[in-house]
Motif scaffolding. Structure first.
Motif, PDB file in Angstrom:
ATOM      1  N   PHE A  21      -7.591 -37.840  35.015  1.00  0.00           N
ATOM      2  CA  PHE A  21      -6.919 -38.608  36.075  1.00  0.00           C
ATOM      3  C   PHE A  21      -7.086 -37.936  37.442  1.00  0.00           C
ATOM      4  O   PHE A  21      -6.243 -38.094  38.306  1.00  0.00           O
ATOM      5  CB  PHE A  21      -5.425 -38.741  35.752  1.00  0.00           C
ATOM      6  N   ARG A  44      -1.021 -46.058  36.689  1.00  0.00           N
ATOM      7  CA  ARG A  44      -2.448 -45.877  36.380  1.00  0.00           C
ATOM      8  C   ARG A  44      -3.005 -47.197  35.855  1.00  0.00           C
ATOM      9  O   ARG A  44      -2.269 -48.135  35.613  1.00  0.00           O
ATOM     10  CB  ARG A  44      -2.639 -44.748  35.376  1.00  0.00           C
ATOM     11  N   ASN A  46     -11.269 -42.391  24.207  1.00  0.00           N
ATOM     12  CA  ASN A  46     -10.028 -42.282  23.418  1.00  0.00           C
ATOM     13  C   ASN A  46      -9.344 -43.646  23.289  1.00  0.00           C
ATOM     14  O   ASN A  46      -8.666 -44.109  24.184  1.00  0.00           O
ATOM     15  CB  ASN A  46      -9.094 -41.221  24.018  1.00  0.00           C
ATOM     16  N   ASP A  86      -6.105 -41.720  20.054  1.00  0.00           N
ATOM     17  CA  ASP A  86      -4.946 -40.916  20.427  1.00  0.00           C
ATOM     18  C   ASP A  86      -3.863 -41.132  19.389  1.00  0.00           C
ATOM     19  O   ASP A  86      -3.269 -42.216  19.302  1.00  0.00           O
ATOM     20  CB  ASP A  86      -4.485 -41.288  21.844  1.00  0.00           C
ATOM     21  N   TYR A 104      -0.560 -40.711  17.880  1.00  0.00           N
ATOM     22  CA  TYR A 104       0.866 -40.448  18.062  1.00  0.00           C
ATOM     23  C   TYR A 104       1.624 -41.102  16.908  1.00  0.00           C
ATOM     24  O   TYR A 104       2.051 -42.264  17.019  1.00  0.00           O
ATOM     25  CB  TYR A 104       1.347 -41.001  19.406  1.00  0.00           C
ATOM     26  N   GLU A 147      -6.034 -37.073  21.316  1.00  0.00           N
ATOM     27  CA  GLU A 147      -4.676 -36.654  21.680  1.00  0.00           C
ATOM     28  C   GLU A 147      -3.852 -36.729  20.406  1.00  0.00           C
ATOM     29  O   GLU A 147      -3.523 -37.820  19.946  1.00  0.00           O
ATOM     30  CB  GLU A 147      -4.083 -37.578  22.739  1.00  0.00           C
ATOM     31  N   PHE A 156      -2.333 -33.296  22.505  1.00  0.00           N
ATOM     32  CA  PHE A 156      -1.810 -33.679  23.820  1.00  0.00           C
ATOM     33  C   PHE A 156      -0.400 -33.146  23.894  1.00  0.00           C
ATOM     34  O   PHE A 156       0.430 -33.509  23.087  1.00  0.00           O
ATOM     35  CB  PHE A 156      -1.798 -35.186  24.013  1.00  0.00           C
ATOM     36  N   GLU A 173       5.501 -38.189  33.006  1.00  0.00           N
ATOM     37  CA  GLU A 173       5.509 -37.788  31.588  1.00  0.00           C
ATOM     38  C   GLU A 173       6.252 -36.479  31.318  1.00  0.00           C
ATOM     39  O   GLU A 173       5.867 -35.714  30.438  1.00  0.00           O
ATOM     40  CB  GLU A 173       4.079 -37.743  31.071  1.00  0.00           C
ATOM     41  N   TRP A 218       7.352 -35.916  27.756  1.00  0.00           N
ATOM     42  CA  TRP A 218       6.325 -35.986  26.718  1.00  0.00           C
ATOM     43  C   TRP A 218       6.013 -34.553  26.274  1.00  0.00           C
ATOM     44  O   TRP A 218       5.534 -33.748  27.058  1.00  0.00           O
ATOM     45  CB  TRP A 218       5.073 -36.683  27.266  1.00  0.00           C
TER      46      TRP A 218
HETATM   47  C1  GAL Z   1      -1.704 -41.324  26.165  1.00  0.00           C
HETATM   48  C2  GAL Z   1      -2.543 -41.050  27.379  1.00  0.00           C
HETATM   49  C3  GAL Z   1      -2.226 -39.736  28.025  1.00  0.00           C
HETATM   50  C4  GAL Z   1      -0.767 -39.587  28.152  1.00  0.00           C
HETATM   51  C5  GAL Z   1      -0.128 -39.665  26.802  1.00  0.00           C
HETATM   52  C6  GAL Z   1       1.363 -39.538  26.931  1.00  0.00           C
HETATM   53  O1  GAL Z   1      -1.443 -42.670  26.066  1.00  0.00           O
HETATM   54  O2  GAL Z   1      -3.921 -41.087  27.110  1.00  0.00           O
HETATM   55  O3  GAL Z   1      -2.804 -39.708  29.290  1.00  0.00           O
HETATM   56  O4  GAL Z   1      -0.293 -40.598  28.985  1.00  0.00           O
HETATM   57  O5  GAL Z   1      -0.437 -40.867  26.179  1.00  0.00           O
HETATM   58  O6  GAL Z   1       1.895 -40.624  27.622  1.00  0.00           O
END
Ligand code: GAL
Length: 650
Positions: free
Chosen positions: A14, A80, A221, A244, A246, A296, A334, A344, A347
């Motif tokens: 970014f 973004r 990603n 990514d 999660y 991530e 991440f 964030e 996060w």
């Molecule tokens: C993903 C993204 C990251 C960050 C992360 C936590 O969606 O690629 O840049 O935003 O989640 O929000």
């Protein structure tokens, strides 16, 4: 980072404004210094094209690059992904910044690969409704149909007087009085166009990056359970896909998991539903046609909705191993340190916001050591495949019938059943070579053209075991019913036709027989007339009572089956184990809840997402862990899943 065992650092996704603080003035020093520091410590760098965040000066200079919502409101600067994929101005600006960063790092020995942009389509940005999209959509349609008469005919625009006199008349599907009843064929083409626009925009990146240094690997990603971009298409221009991962997020969002406010839902939010996460790993393995990356990986609590629980102890390690078992070759986390500013701050990361180690860090270190001790393995490949067709998914989304008909959820009914038997399942696109698979499931393959029907029937004729499920082959490629009953061009191979269908509320009785037993199903019921096929299940509730629900037909050297309901787990298990037996694919006993066996190249990961210990018995070598696998722990065994017995009462 190096002490933690990290090998790749991905960054600058970014950073456009820091790289180019003013139009045409570049500052690479800070980034070069970081790359140098990383390289000197024996790690490698994955850089990103910084296009997900056009800076303020760029937005001010070219306000037209902003995406527009359905009602024409521009998406403002301040988060973004505020750019439009089809904006000519933004494509020019993207080319400029990509060329600048790529040429600057082309000879840098520490930069080994690139991620294009970041999470295409995140925050519902696949579709845009600006003027640039409108003219691009018109050209896309003209290219596809050639004449407006052909488009009118293909879409069926005589309905409600929706015929067009020229391509220039066609606008984007904005607000209409009947929002829920937008023309389905128009919406489907708009979805195709939107996904193609992303693929084209991604290609702009990959061409420039490959020109700068053809040795670099290129990836992107993607996201979990993501609907609006055909990941197979986009990845054609990449070397492999990443996603990514999660687990807390994708589990809470999946419609086939318990409500996050229930006891079971709360438990799953801490550990992730192993099959929701597993099916996404399998998808991106299929998209990559081989190993993939988890770019991530969740490393702590995340600002997931509606809740953001801390992961259970051991989960960062278990998620990393789960990814590896499914064919992931690099688990990247991440993020390294929680950010103290911006959007964030909530996060989680491997390190806390003061820089001190957080709960995930020791687990990540342990994972790195364990990965070093494991041999290099080929990606898993199964005997059973499931077809994934984004166009069918889009078709459902424009004509849901019931909000509960979720495409990924329907696939997962079958995926879960197979995984509970330790079977490896490949997720593949419809144009992949299918001949090596012993069994093939086509779940809700809604849109089928003649060519695909011929290939699928041919697969069964040559000895394959094909299983079609509810709503398959109901529509042609334009999202229209045919002049014959479903499954249209597959009816001969199936020896049966679907005569009725209904969606059912959770309060309805939904039962069918299958192989002499009675089972529950959910959401959807069809009833069939069998011509040549054998009826193996009949509805035993509702207006369909007595009508065929599941049929099976001999088709030359193989079989074609059809399941006209959305099976609950017991029925899915009965149907899939019968399929495996017909296909001669070995499988084990049904695994305990939250325990999964995942085979990769002769090694099986025994992963225990539950809280209670299990015991495994196998004559084979245990190469990691031991015979007792504690809750949120794992062992790796050199044996096939069906050779491993799992006992929960220890
Ligand atoms: C993903 C993204 C990251 C960050 C992360 C936590 O969606 O690629 O840049 O935003 O989640 O929000």
């Amino acid at each position: 980072m190096a002490e933690t065992g990290i090998e790749y650092v991905r960054m600058a996704e970014f950073a456009w404004n820091r790289i180019e603080p003013e139009p045409g003035t570049y500052d690479f020093e800070w980034l070069e210094e970081a790359v140098e520091l990383i390289g000197e410590r024996g790690m490698q760098v994955v850089l990103c094209t910084p296009t997900a965040t056009p800076p303020k000066w760029l937005v001010d200079e070219y306000p037209s690059i902003r995406q527009e919502t359905r009602d024409g409101t521009p998406k403002e600067f301040g988060s973004r992904r505020h750019y439009c994929f089809n904006s000519p101005a933004y494509r020019d600006e993207s080319r400029r910044i990509i060329e600048a960063v790529a040429s600057r790092f082309a000879d840098n020995e520490y930069v080994v690969g690139w991620q294009t942009d970041n999470e295409f389509g995140c925050h519902e940005t696949t579709h845009c409704y600006c003027d640039d999209c409108q003219s691009a959509f018109q050209s896309w349609l003209e290219e596809k149909y050639g004449s407006i008469a052909d488009l009118n005919e293909s879409w069926g625009n005589a309905f409600w007087s929706q015929e067009y006199a020229s391509f220039a008349e066609i606008d984007l599907p904005g607000p209409t009085p009947a929002q829920e009843q937008h023309h389905p064929s128009r919406l489907l083409d708009y979805d195709r166009f939107a996904s193609d626009s992303v693929a084209e925009y991604n290609r702009l990146h990959t061409e420039l990056l490959r020109q700068a240094n053809e040795e670099w690997f290129l990836t992107h990603n993607f996201m979990g359970d993501f609907p609006s971009i055909d990941a197979f298409d986009v990845t054609e221009d990449l070397d492999f896909a990443a996603w990514d991962c999660y687990p807390a997020l994708v589990t809470q969002q999946a419609p086939d998991t318990p409500d996050p406010s229930s006891e079971r839902g709360a438990e799953l939010a801490r550990v992730g539903d192993p099959d929701v996460v597993g099916m996404n790993h399998a998808l991106y393995r299929g998209v990559s046609d081989g190993p993939f990356w988890s770019m991530e990986t969740q490393s702590g609590d995340i600002r997931a909705f509606p809740y953001a629980p801390e992961p259970a102890d051991g989960m960062v390690r278990l998620w990393s191993h789960q990814a590896a078992a499914h064919g992931c070759d690099t688990v990247s986390y991440f993020r390294w340190q929680r950010c103290r500013f911006g959007q964030e701050q909530y996060w989680g990361a491997l390190n806390n916001y003061d820089g001190s180690p957080d709960r995930g860090l020791p687990e990540a270190r342990q994972v790195a050591e364990e990965f070093d001790d494991l041999p290099d393995l080929d990606a898993p490949s199964g005997d059973v495949a499931m077809l994934v067709d984004y166009e069918s998914l889009w078709a459902f989304d424009s004509e849901l019938h019931t909000p509960e008909y979720d495409y990924w959820g329907h696939l997962r009914a079958y995926y879960r059943a197979l995984r509970a038997r330790g079977v490896t399942v490949d997720l593949v696109p419809t144009d992949r070579n299918l001949t090596d698979y012993e069994a093939l499931i086509a779940p809700s393959l809604h849109l089928v053209d003649e060519e695909l029907a011929e290939r699928l029937a041919g697969y069964a004729a040559d000895g394959g075991e094909l299983l079609l499920t509810a709503r398959s082959a109901m529509k042609d490629e334009h999202h229209k019913l045919r002049d014959e009953l479903a499954p249209g061009p597959l009816s001969d191979a199936l020896g049966a036709r679907i005569v009725q269908h209904e969606s059912l509320s959770p309060g309805s009785e939904m039962r069918t027989t299958y192989g002499g037993e009675t089972y529950e199903y959910r959401t959807w019921a069809e009833w069939l007339t069998a011509e040549d096929a054998t009826v193996v299940g009949r509805h035993s509730s509702g207006v369909a009572t007595g009508e065929p629900a599941v049929v099976l037909n001999d088709h030359e050297d193989g079989h074609v089956g059809y399941v006209g309901v959305w099976p609950e787990p017991e029925l899915a298990d009965a149907i899939t184990t019968d399929l495996l037996e017909r296909a001669d694919v070995q499988f084990g006993d049904r695994l305990p809840d939250l325990v999964r066996l995942t085979e990769r190249d002769g090694y099986t990961w025994v992963t225990n997402f539950g809280s209670k210990p299990i015991e495994i018995s196998s004559d084979a070598d245990i190469v990691l862990g031991g015979p007792i696998v504690e809750g949120r722990d794992l062992s790796v065994v050199r044996a096939a899943p069906h050779e491993i017995e799992v006992n929960q009462s220890v």
